[in-house]
Design an enzyme around this catalytic site. Structure first.
Site, PDB file in Angstrom:
ATOM      1  N   GLU A 163       0.792  -1.239   0.000  1.00 25.59           N
ATOM      2  CA  GLU A 163       0.000   0.000   0.000  1.00 25.59           C
ATOM      3  C   GLU A 163       0.824   1.289   0.000  1.00 25.59           C
ATOM      4  O   GLU A 163       0.859   2.028   0.990  1.00 25.59           O
ATOM      5  CB  GLU A 163      -0.936   0.032   1.207  1.00 25.59           C
ATOM      6  CG  GLU A 163      -2.004  -1.036   1.185  1.00 25.59           C
ATOM      7  CD  GLU A 163      -3.120  -0.776   2.196  1.00 25.59           C
ATOM      8  OE1 GLU A 163      -3.102   0.258   2.876  1.00 25.59           O
ATOM      9  OE2 GLU A 163      -4.029  -1.609   2.265  1.00 25.59           O
ATOM     10  N   GLU A 374      -5.357  -8.529   1.407  1.00 25.60           N
ATOM     11  CA  GLU A 374      -6.019  -8.128   2.656  1.00 25.60           C
ATOM     12  C   GLU A 374      -7.493  -7.885   2.398  1.00 25.60           C
ATOM     13  O   GLU A 374      -7.866  -7.271   1.394  1.00 25.60           O
ATOM     14  CB  GLU A 374      -5.447  -6.811   3.212  1.00 25.60           C
ATOM     15  CG  GLU A 374      -4.109  -6.930   3.868  1.00 25.60           C
ATOM     16  CD  GLU A 374      -3.591  -5.589   4.411  1.00 25.60           C
ATOM     17  OE1 GLU A 374      -4.402  -4.737   4.820  1.00 25.60           O
ATOM     18  OE2 GLU A 374      -2.365  -5.415   4.415  1.00 25.60           O
TER      19      GLU A 374
HETATM   20  C1  BGP Z   1      -4.244  -1.637   5.590  1.00 21.59           C
HETATM   21  C2  BGP Z   1      -2.877  -1.990   6.094  1.00 21.59           C
HETATM   22  C3  BGP Z   1      -2.874  -2.919   7.264  1.00 21.59           C
HETATM   23  C4  BGP Z   1      -4.021  -2.711   8.236  1.00 21.59           C
HETATM   24  C5  BGP Z   1      -5.344  -2.471   7.547  1.00 21.59           C
HETATM   25  C6  BGP Z   1      -6.461  -2.070   8.469  1.00 21.59           C
HETATM   26  O1  BGP Z   1      -4.191  -0.384   5.003  1.00 21.59           O
HETATM   27  O2  BGP Z   1      -2.103  -2.581   5.077  1.00 21.59           O
HETATM   28  O3  BGP Z   1      -1.613  -2.863   7.858  1.00 21.59           O
HETATM   29  O4  BGP Z   1      -3.716  -1.850   9.225  1.00 21.59           O
HETATM   30  O5  BGP Z   1      -5.236  -1.512   6.546  1.00 21.59           O
HETATM   31  O6  BGP Z   1      -6.376  -0.712   8.759  1.00 21.59           O
HETATM   32  P1  BGP Z   1      -6.683  -0.099  10.155  1.00 21.59           P
HETATM   33  O7  BGP Z   1      -5.776  -0.786  11.106  1.00 21.59           O
HETATM   34  O8  BGP Z   1      -6.405   1.353  10.030  1.00 21.59           O
HETATM   35  O9  BGP Z   1      -8.109  -0.354  10.448  1.00 21.59           O
END
Ligand code: BGP
Length: 469
Positions: A163, A374
């Protein structure tokens, strides 16, 4: 329909969010070790010093993942554990940790899917300019090469970066992630370009080593959709997709930057310094890209922005991913809509938006192999008599897997799905309260682990290869 046998059902994590052991066994400081300690930056001052102690408990965690029947575990390597200063002498203890982690996965037949960079650059390199310094690109390629040589006999799936939009946007436009710079478009585009070059050169290096695995990059997949049929709003959605997707997907897949964005960069004097050699490297690497990873959480509902943009540092609340913000250039705005569903943290739940985005991606980029690296639900889980009854997460994953099934039926080249996340972990700006895991971590009780309802449901789904979805 069952999911094809070569489709991987997995779950994911990232080093800073799970490992802890921030200063153990020779690990150097990372940007996040430093940034998270600046007052006001994170939710209630939470940080990853201990995280969920995966560094010490990885055996227990992998065992639980095996119990769930995970076919693959996506995790990231902390650069500062391998090279405490980002360059120079290798920390053998760091190599040993990841080597053991990989072996532990393989012991249970879990395929390790490794991310080289999930946002934690060694602080020593951050202080030398971080991603704005082109020498850091050389250091990254060197670090990646060390990892390929140390782990490449057992790791056959590599992700260069996670990302870029998120860490560079939060780091140079919003000031919410390190290095905490805001409203600096010139720096944002230079950093993202340097990362594109780092990705390209790392990919070429990997191919040169002939390890016969696959390598790709994971990007934010958050398709922008106009709120209605008004031309100006449709243009706003196009603009959002050009900046948030095409600026990243084009170089990785087509080997060049999108013209629409390049013209705007030129007009605004935001154009990064791009050499001919770098252009060639990006082009060459795109020909050998094995896959693209998508991190999908929600689409963006957008319309043309008519408000004045304030040039200021964003608050943490404005940066946690829920709609309601104006884009960095003031062109469009993301909004919440009354007829859509949202999570407790205000993120839209849209398996339809996911499928629609995948179809559009195929139209534009063709048959590229895709892993959903993810997807998951951030929530505060219901606990009844020690059972973690995360029904909303089951529904969320089920709905998104249905979209994937449909996409596969439509010949979209999807080869894997990773739930974010394997265990509960640290959310960068939301602390430990925002849970994502299939495995619960009890912060009141010695970080004890327990498989959640979603973990048991996922196990059955994997066993049935999704036939009953
Ligand atoms: C993505 C990242 C992750 C994770 C996820 C959830 O952008 O790659 O590392 O954190 O988002 O986000 P958040 O923890 O802000 O809810």
């Amino acid at each position: 329909m069952k999911f094809p046998n070569d489709f991987l059902f997995g779950a994911a994590s990232a080093a800073y969010q799970v490992e802890g052991a921030w200063d153990k066994d020779g690990k150097g400081l990372s940007n996040w070790d430093v940034f998270s300690k600046i007052p006001g930056k994170t939710f209630e001052g939470t940080n990853g010093d201990v995280a969920v102690d995966h560094y010490n408990r990885y055996k227990e965690d992998i065992k639980l993942m095996a119990e769930i029947g995970l076919e693959s575990y996506r995790f990231s390597i902390s650069w500062a554990r391998i090279l405490p200063n980002g360059k120079g002498k290798v920390n053998e203890k760091g190599i040993e940790f990841y080597s053991n982690l990989i072996d532990e996965c393989l012991k249970y037949g879990i395929v390790p899917f490794v991310t080289l960079y999930h946002w934690d650059i060694p602080q020593a390199l951050e202080e030398e300019g971080g991603w704005l310094n082109k020498e850091v690109v050389d250091h990254f390629v060197n670090y990646a090469t060390i990892c390929f040589k140390a782990f490449g006999d057992r790791v056959k799936h590599w992700i260069t970066f996670n990302e870029v939009l998120c860490f560079a946007g939060s780091g140079y436009l919003q000031g919410a992630h390190p290095p905490g710079i805001y409203n600096d478009e010139k720096k944002y585009f230079q950093a993202t370009h340097n990362v594109s070059v780092a990705h390209a050169r790392t990919l070429l290096k990997y191919k040169e080593l002939k390890q016969y695995g696959e390598i790709g990059i994971s990007h934010v997949f958050s398709p922008a959709v106009s709120v209605d049929d008004l031309e100006e709003n449709k243009l706003a959605a196009y603009h959002a997709n050009q900046f948030d997707h095409a600026w990243y997907f084009h170089p990785a897949i087509k080997g060049e930057y999108p013209e629409y964005v390049m013209n705007i960069l030129e007009e605004n004097k935001w154009m990064p310094e791009i050499t001919e050699e770098e252009r060639t490297q990006i082009k060459e690497a795109s020909k050998h890209l094995d896959f693209i990873g998508f991190n999908y959480y929600q689409p963006q509902r957008v319309l043309k922005n008519k408000e004045k943009v304030e040039k200021r540092q964003k608050t943490r609340e404005e940066c946690i991913g829920s709609p309601g913000n104006i884009s960095f250039d003031g062109f469009f705005k993301s909004v919440k809509l009354d007829d859509k569903k949202y999570t407790k943290y205000g993120w839209e739940i849209s398996p339809e938006g996911f499928l629609d985005g995948l179809r559009k991606f195929k139209e534009e980029y063709g048959d590229v192999k895709i892993y959903i690296t993810e997807n998951g639900l951030g929530d505060q889980d219901l606990i009844v008599e020690d059972e973690i009854l995360d029904i909303s997460r089951v529904k969320f994953i089920e709905a998104h897997l249905k979209s994937i099934k449909q996409a596969i039926k439509e010949s979209i080249n999807l080869k894997g799905y990773y739930v974010w996340s394997a265990t509960d972990l640290l959310s960068w700006l939301n602390g430990y309260k925002k849970q994502y895991g299939l495995i619960y971590v009890d912060h009141k009780n010695n970080l004890d682990r327990k498989i959640k309802l979603s973990g048991r449901w996922y196990k059955q789904t994997i066993e049935e290869r999704g036939e009953n979805l």
